[in-house]
Design a protein around this motif. Structure first.
Motif, PDB file in Angstrom:
ATOM      1  N   GLU A  38       0.836  -1.188   0.000  1.00  0.00           N
ATOM      2  CA  GLU A  38       0.000   0.000   0.000  1.00  0.00           C
ATOM      3  C   GLU A  38       0.877   1.246   0.000  1.00  0.00           C
ATOM      4  O   GLU A  38       2.079   1.196   0.238  1.00  0.00           O
ATOM      5  CB  GLU A  38      -0.915  -0.024   1.220  1.00  0.00           C
ATOM      6  CG  GLU A  38      -1.876  -1.215   1.240  1.00  0.00           C
ATOM      7  CD  GLU A  38      -2.646  -1.314   2.538  1.00  0.00           C
ATOM      8  OE1 GLU A  38      -2.329  -0.541   3.467  1.00  0.00           O
ATOM      9  OE2 GLU A  38      -3.547  -2.166   2.620  1.00  0.00           O
ATOM     10  N   VAL A  39       0.247   2.370  -0.227  1.00  0.00           N
ATOM     11  CA  VAL A  39       0.960   3.651  -0.295  1.00  0.00           C
ATOM     12  C   VAL A  39       0.849   4.360   1.045  1.00  0.00           C
ATOM     13  O   VAL A  39      -0.234   4.419   1.647  1.00  0.00           O
ATOM     14  CB  VAL A  39       0.385   4.540  -1.403  1.00  0.00           C
ATOM     15  CG1 VAL A  39       1.044   5.921  -1.383  1.00  0.00           C
ATOM     16  CG2 VAL A  39       0.573   3.881  -2.761  1.00  0.00           C
ATOM     17  N   THR A  40       1.985   4.882   1.521  1.00  0.00           N
ATOM     18  CA  THR A  40       1.994   5.804   2.649  1.00  0.00           C
ATOM     19  C   THR A  40       2.347   7.177   2.101  1.00  0.00           C
ATOM     20  O   THR A  40       3.322   7.314   1.360  1.00  0.00           O
ATOM     21  CB  THR A  40       3.009   5.387   3.720  1.00  0.00           C
ATOM     22  OG1 THR A  40       2.670   4.093   4.210  1.00  0.00           O
ATOM     23  CG2 THR A  40       3.009   6.363   4.875  1.00  0.00           C
ATOM     24  N   ALA A  41       1.552   8.184   2.455  1.00  0.00           N
ATOM     25  CA  ALA A  41       1.757   9.535   1.936  1.00  0.00           C
ATOM     26  C   ALA A  41       2.079  10.491   3.077  1.00  0.00           C
ATOM     27  O   ALA A  41       1.336  10.573   4.059  1.00  0.00           O
ATOM     28  CB  ALA A  41       0.503  10.006   1.206  1.00  0.00           C
ATOM     29  N   LEU A  61       5.199  10.118  -1.577  1.00  0.00           N
ATOM     30  CA  LEU A  61       4.500   8.846  -1.592  1.00  0.00           C
ATOM     31  C   LEU A  61       5.498   7.701  -1.496  1.00  0.00           C
ATOM     32  O   LEU A  61       6.497   7.675  -2.226  1.00  0.00           O
ATOM     33  CB  LEU A  61       3.683   8.699  -2.882  1.00  0.00           C
ATOM     34  CG  LEU A  61       2.747   9.862  -3.242  1.00  0.00           C
ATOM     35  CD1 LEU A  61       1.976   9.550  -4.521  1.00  0.00           C
ATOM     36  CD2 LEU A  61       1.797  10.187  -2.100  1.00  0.00           C
ATOM     37  N   ARG A  63       5.978   3.410  -1.341  1.00  0.00           N
ATOM     38  CA  ARG A  63       5.389   2.095  -1.555  1.00  0.00           C
ATOM     39  C   ARG A  63       6.497   1.091  -1.847  1.00  0.00           C
ATOM     40  O   ARG A  63       7.462   1.411  -2.540  1.00  0.00           O
ATOM     41  CB  ARG A  63       4.391   2.111  -2.725  1.00  0.00           C
ATOM     42  CG  ARG A  63       3.670   0.756  -2.901  1.00  0.00           C
ATOM     43  CD  ARG A  63       2.594   0.833  -3.967  1.00  0.00           C
ATOM     44  NE  ARG A  63       3.169   1.071  -5.284  1.00  0.00           N
ATOM     45  CZ  ARG A  63       2.448   1.270  -6.392  1.00  0.00           C
ATOM     46  NH1 ARG A  63       1.123   1.291  -6.317  1.00  0.00           N
ATOM     47  NH2 ARG A  63       3.045   1.479  -7.548  1.00  0.00           N
ATOM     48  N   ALA A  82      -4.644   5.494   0.663  1.00  0.00           N
ATOM     49  CA  ALA A  82      -3.280   5.595   1.190  1.00  0.00           C
ATOM     50  C   ALA A  82      -3.308   5.906   2.682  1.00  0.00           C
ATOM     51  O   ALA A  82      -4.212   6.577   3.190  1.00  0.00           O
ATOM     52  CB  ALA A  82      -2.506   6.683   0.454  1.00  0.00           C
TER      53      ALA A  82
END
Length: 510
Positions: A38-41, A61, A63, A82
């Motif tokens: 998943e994406v962490t922003a 971003l 990932r 995210a």
């Protein structure tokens, strides 16, 4: 020389278990592997790095352990679903590097202590089976820790300062033995060859030639009998500490070099070496010639020779009486480590020291700061390093002390950050690290305040990304609490009979 202590198994059950309950578990579970995809922003943050300076209102971003994208928040949207880390009013810098360490197994929490302090890259300046084991665990996802480069056993002259002191070393008496040592250390898996203080000139150049032939870097101390410029020309990749610079930059160099050549030190007599060479080093520093220094520094800059000043350890060695013994951060180390530090201070740094020498060493430490500033001003690439393993130096925490000392020496905060990020990445050949750019490894530190206004703000850490894995502020607090708990627990096995820094080490009381 590797020693096993029971705290290591305690740590596996305590710190790793505690970290599992935080935002970033120590072991990569199936759920965590899914989260990694998943994406962490980090949103609306001010990004600071040595390549592009300061960029405001950025979205970053992350990932799969990499920086997926970075740019102005109007250009880089946050993907739906995210995980969002609010960066408004905060500052994001690349992960920091400690390029001179000697981790031991007295306390086995070094990997976690590094990353909780934002240090995501380290260079072990001597052979260590313990660190190689940590590196395997880190790479397997079994625990958190920095990327580690591990050097050879110390390659010193004969007799060696390390005889009987417990550090892994090789003593070489001539060029043939020196070449053999390089071959054996490379075969043993060393990432680079570590040179040391009492090497003869012929042995040093044999190490240089054999290292070039085998394609392995060599770095470390400039030997007493080798000029700094000569070592740089021979290909010494990085110069550790600020000991030998004084002779190359002295108006009285010729006489002082004759005196150095007459110094005789018995094997294992580290304190004796410090006592005998101090008057010569002090005389050289007092006869510093700015013109000579400029030419020396220009040569180093042209050759691309890095310098790791390690002002933290120079402070410990020069003015140990000024080091606070009640630092609240010492709660993160065991009583065994504190006892080792005290023994080393008394038996290496202060043994035989007179009041006059103490005054001279205080002056000398001030001059070392001047020297570090002059190197930076001349364009010599500097790298941050602490000499972890020496008395009263803590994993991770000490790197922030080094940054502060470099700024006190005359570097700008931006120059100090470069020495802790971009220069180590370039030196190690990590083209995907040291800056905050698309595709780079997501080793990042989120700060509550601007480090360019005050370098001490690097200690105001909100969160850390370690290869894309987030340790948020709550996770950091829990990790530090567990490290403290481990340090408080009694040892149930043997403590190493000798351990510590492989630059200025000593022996623990048996």
């Amino acid at each position: 020389m590797a020693h096993t202590v029971s705290r290591r198994s305690v740590l596996a059950g305590a710190v790793a278990g505690a970290v599992t309950g935080t935002a970033w578990p120590g072991a990569a579970s199936a759920a965590q592997r899914s989260a990694d995809a998943e994406v962490t922003a980090v949103t609306g943050v001010t990004v600071i790095d040595a390549a592009d300076g300061t960029r405001r209102d950025q979205n970053v971003l992350v990932r799969d352990g990499r920086i997926m994208d970075v740019g102005h928040l109007h250009r880089v949207p946050v993907p739906r679903g995210a995980r969002v880390v609010t960066g408004h009013g905060k500052f994001l810098i690349p992960g920091l590097a400690d390029m001179h360490t000697h981790a031991t197994e007295i306390d086995p929490t070094d990997p976690e202590m590094y990353v909780v302090n934002g240090v995501t890259t380290t260079r072990q300046m001597s052979s260590s089976e313990a660190v190689r084991g940590w590196r395997r665990e880190i790479e397997a996802g079994a625990r958190l820790g920095p990327r580690w480069t591990v050097g050879s056993a110390i390659v010193d002259g004969s007799p060696s300062l390390w005889e009987g002191l417990g550090a892994p070393y090789v003593s070489v008496a001539d060029a043939a033995q020196a070449r053999t040592a390089v071959r054996r250390q490379r075969k043993a898996g060393a990432d680079f060859i570590k040179t040391y203080t009492r090497l003869s000139r012929g042995s040093f150049h044999a190490i240089a030639a054999e290292s070039r032939r085998l394609g392995i870097p060599f770095a470390g101390h400039v030997p007493d009998l080798v000029p700094v410029t000569e070592a740089s020309n021979a290909g010494l990749a990085s110069i550790e500490h600020l000991f030998e610079f004084w002779y190359d930059t002295s108006r009285d160099e010729e006489r002082l070099r004759r005196e150095i050549a007459r110094v005789r030190v018995d094997g294992g007599d580290y304190a004796g070496w410090m006592t005998k060479t101090h008057p010569l080093e002090y005389a050289a520093a007092r006869t510093y010639d700015p013109g000579k220094a400029r030419r020396v520094f220009e040569r180093l800059a042209r050759n691309g020779t890095r310098v790791t000043p390690t002002l933290t350890v120079h402070r410990t060695a020069d003015v140990p009486q000024d080091v606070a013994h009640d630092d609240p951060r010492f709660r993160y180390v065991s009583a065994d480590t504190l006892a080792y530090w005290q023994w080393t201070t008394e038996n290496i740094y202060l043994k035989g020291r007179t009041a006059r020498e103490s005054e001279e060493r205080r002056e000398l430490f001030g001059l070392r700061g001047m020297l570090a500033g002059a190197l930076a001003e001349a364009g010599v690439p500097l790298m941050t390093g602490t000499d972890l393993g020496t008395s009263y130096l803590l994993p991770g925490f000490g790197l922030h002390d080094e940054l502060e000392l470099l700024v006190q020496a005359g570097l700008s905060p931006a120059q100090a950050l470069r020495a802790a990020t971009l220069e180590p990445a370039r030196f190690l050949g990590h083209s995907d690290a040291g800056t905050i750019a698309r595709g780079n490894v997501a080793d990042l530190v989120l700060l509550e305040a601007d480090p360019l206004r005050d370098i001490r703000n690097t200690t105001r850490i909100n969160s850390v990304f370690v290869r894309g894995r987030l340790i948020d502020s709550d996770g950091r607090r829990r990790m530090l609490a567990e490290i403290e708990a481990v340090a408080d627990r009694p040892v149930t096995g043997d403590i190493p009979a000798a351990a510590g820094c492989a630059c200025h080490g000593g022996r623990l009381r048996g």
